[in-house]
Each structure stands twice: as C-alpha cells, then as structure tokens.
Design a protein around this motif. Sequence first.
Motif, PDB file in Angstrom:
ATOM      1  N   ILE A  98     -10.617   0.728   1.805  1.00  0.00           N
ATOM      2  CA  ILE A  98     -10.538   1.154   0.405  1.00  0.00           C
ATOM      3  C   ILE A  98      -9.153   0.779  -0.103  1.00  0.00           C
ATOM      4  O   ILE A  98      -8.150   1.033   0.567  1.00  0.00           O
ATOM      5  N   GLY A  99      -9.100   0.205  -1.281  1.00  0.00           N
ATOM      6  CA  GLY A  99      -7.820  -0.141  -1.890  1.00  0.00           C
ATOM      7  C   GLY A  99      -7.212   1.069  -2.567  1.00  0.00           C
ATOM      8  O   GLY A  99      -7.883   1.770  -3.319  1.00  0.00           O
ATOM      9  N   ILE A 100      -5.949   1.323  -2.266  1.00  0.00           N
ATOM     10  CA  ILE A 100      -5.219   2.421  -2.912  1.00  0.00           C
ATOM     11  C   ILE A 100      -3.843   1.922  -3.327  1.00  0.00           C
ATOM     12  O   ILE A 100      -3.344   0.930  -2.799  1.00  0.00           O
ATOM     13  N   THR A 101      -3.271   2.622  -4.276  1.00  0.00           N
ATOM     14  CA  THR A 101      -1.904   2.342  -4.699  1.00  0.00           C
ATOM     15  C   THR A 101      -1.107   3.625  -4.579  1.00  0.00           C
ATOM     16  O   THR A 101      -1.523   4.673  -5.086  1.00  0.00           O
ATOM     17  N   LEU A 102       0.000   3.549  -3.871  1.00  0.00           N
ATOM     18  CA  LEU A 102       0.894   4.686  -3.695  1.00  0.00           C
ATOM     19  C   LEU A 102       2.309   4.270  -4.060  1.00  0.00           C
ATOM     20  O   LEU A 102       2.704   3.133  -3.796  1.00  0.00           O
ATOM     21  N   THR A 103       3.044   5.176  -4.649  1.00  0.00           N
ATOM     22  CA  THR A 103       4.470   4.960  -4.845  1.00  0.00           C
ATOM     23  C   THR A 103       5.154   5.753  -3.753  1.00  0.00           C
ATOM     24  O   THR A 103       5.120   6.983  -3.751  1.00  0.00           O
TER      25      THR A 103
ATOM     26  N   THR B 278       6.284   1.016  -5.324  1.00  0.00           N
ATOM     27  CA  THR B 278       4.836   0.992  -5.488  1.00  0.00           C
ATOM     28  C   THR B 278       4.225   0.015  -4.501  1.00  0.00           C
ATOM     29  O   THR B 278       4.669  -1.126  -4.391  1.00  0.00           O
ATOM     30  N   ARG B 279       3.219   0.499  -3.776  1.00  0.00           N
ATOM     31  CA  ARG B 279       2.560  -0.306  -2.746  1.00  0.00           C
ATOM     32  C   ARG B 279       1.059  -0.293  -2.980  1.00  0.00           C
ATOM     33  O   ARG B 279       0.462   0.766  -3.146  1.00  0.00           O
ATOM     34  N   SER B 280       0.433  -1.472  -2.989  1.00  0.00           N
ATOM     35  CA  SER B 280      -1.022  -1.588  -3.027  1.00  0.00           C
ATOM     36  C   SER B 280      -1.476  -1.861  -1.602  1.00  0.00           C
ATOM     37  O   SER B 280      -1.013  -2.805  -0.967  1.00  0.00           O
ATOM     38  N   LEU B 281      -2.366  -1.005  -1.091  1.00  0.00           N
ATOM     39  CA  LEU B 281      -2.742  -1.033   0.315  1.00  0.00           C
ATOM     40  C   LEU B 281      -4.252  -1.020   0.478  1.00  0.00           C
ATOM     41  O   LEU B 281      -4.971  -0.461  -0.358  1.00  0.00           O
TER      42      LEU B 281
ATOM     43  N   ASP C 138      -4.557   8.361  -3.744  1.00  0.00           N
ATOM     44  CA  ASP C 138      -4.472   7.143  -4.542  1.00  0.00           C
ATOM     45  C   ASP C 138      -3.784   7.450  -5.870  1.00  0.00           C
ATOM     46  O   ASP C 138      -4.135   8.398  -6.567  1.00  0.00           O
ATOM     47  N   GLY C 139      -2.761   6.681  -6.190  1.00  0.00           N
ATOM     48  CA  GLY C 139      -2.018   6.855  -7.438  1.00  0.00           C
ATOM     49  C   GLY C 139      -0.876   7.843  -7.357  1.00  0.00           C
ATOM     50  O   GLY C 139      -0.115   8.005  -8.313  1.00  0.00           O
ATOM     51  N   ALA C 140      -0.711   8.494  -6.223  1.00  0.00           N
ATOM     52  CA  ALA C 140       0.307   9.538  -6.080  1.00  0.00           C
ATOM     53  C   ALA C 140       1.681   8.954  -5.775  1.00  0.00           C
ATOM     54  O   ALA C 140       1.821   7.817  -5.343  1.00  0.00           O
ATOM     55  N   SER C 141       2.672   9.778  -6.001  1.00  0.00           N
ATOM     56  CA  SER C 141       4.054   9.469  -5.630  1.00  0.00           C
ATOM     57  C   SER C 141       4.381  10.272  -4.379  1.00  0.00           C
ATOM     58  O   SER C 141       4.298  11.497  -4.385  1.00  0.00           O
ATOM     59  N   ILE C 142       4.741   9.567  -3.304  1.00  0.00           N
ATOM     60  CA  ILE C 142       5.019  10.187  -2.017  1.00  0.00           C
ATOM     61  C   ILE C 142       6.520  10.081  -1.747  1.00  0.00           C
ATOM     62  O   ILE C 142       7.100   9.005  -1.881  1.00  0.00           O
ATOM     63  N   THR C 143       7.132  11.198  -1.344  1.00  0.00           N
ATOM     64  CA  THR C 143       8.524  11.173  -0.907  1.00  0.00           C
ATOM     65  C   THR C 143       8.564  11.648   0.532  1.00  0.00           C
ATOM     66  O   THR C 143       8.124  12.753   0.845  1.00  0.00           O
TER      67      THR C 143
END
Length: 180
Positions: A14-19, A24-27, A80-85
């Motif tokens: 599944i394609g997801i995008t995370l910051t 920003t990374r598309s994975l 998906d779409g979240a900002s991770i620290t």
Amino acid sequence: MLIESGSPHAANTIGITLTINGETRSLQVAPWTTLLDLLREDLDLTGTKKGCDHGQCGACTVLVNGTRINSCLTLAVMKDGASITTVEGLAGSAGLAGSGGVAGAEGLHPLQAAFVEHDAFQCGYCTPGQLCSAVGMMTEGHAHSREEIREAMSGNICRCGAYTNIVDAIEDVMHAGAAR
C-alpha cells in the motif's frame, strides 16, 4: 517492510506518505508492517526501541501529529498523511507547543539537555521513548505536578529505576517553559 516498486511483492503493498522528522516520504509498505518496524528496519531510524512489542513498556513511543503513541501497536498504513517525530527529530521540533523553547547550545531539545543534566538515564534503552512521551505529555498540558507527571508517564518503563531523575528533568523543562 518496504517493497521496491518493480518487485514481485509490490502487488501486496500500500502506498503511504509520511512526514518523518520534517521530511516527506512516499513509501510502499506491506499492510501488516508496524510503524515501529517501518522506522527501525526500513528507514534506519533506530532511536525508537523495540522493547516488549506489546505496548506495555513505552520504549517505542513516538509522536504522531504531536500525540504520543506506541509505534509497536500501530500499523504504518493507519498513519498515512501523518507527521511522525522520533527521538532523532526532537531537536528539530524544539518549538513544539509546551516543549520548553528552542534547541539548546548543543542542538539538543530542551528535554534532551535536561535528561543529560539530571542524569535521567542509566542504560539509556528507555530514553528515546521517555523523551517522546514527555514531549507529548507537555503538549497535552494535563500534568502540572510531580504526581501528575508520574501518572502521565506511567506507560514508560525504566528498568534501571531512574524515575526520580526523569521527573526532575521534565519538571525543570516545564517550569522553564512556563517562565517564558
């Protein structure tokens, strides 16, 4: 589990995008991949620790959109779409609300500097989760006393027993933030 887009396993991803830590990374990830495994195994962000793998120790705590979560219990596709620290990104997030100000002289988040100053770690294994949880707790704004800090941090286990020093460090940063 990251899957390269020409791989025979790509159909099961599944394609997801995370910051992640501001980047920003598309994975492409397998649907069963936990956020913890994605961070550690696929993105080489090994500061976040795998402790119990059951959400009971807090070693895997990261911030998702500023809220602390156990990354071992969270599927990556759910964010998906979240900002991770992660702990690696804390110094860059020193301006988070309630975090106590700007990065210190050594580029550390104020809590990281306070952990050093108060010797709030011994073996250090729990420290990344303790730091992320403390930043999240301060952002939540519910803990104001030592007892409330202890309660709000109770999901993070320190097997060395550095709890008093951890609370001292958090309390110092909270008081410094209130004075600004």
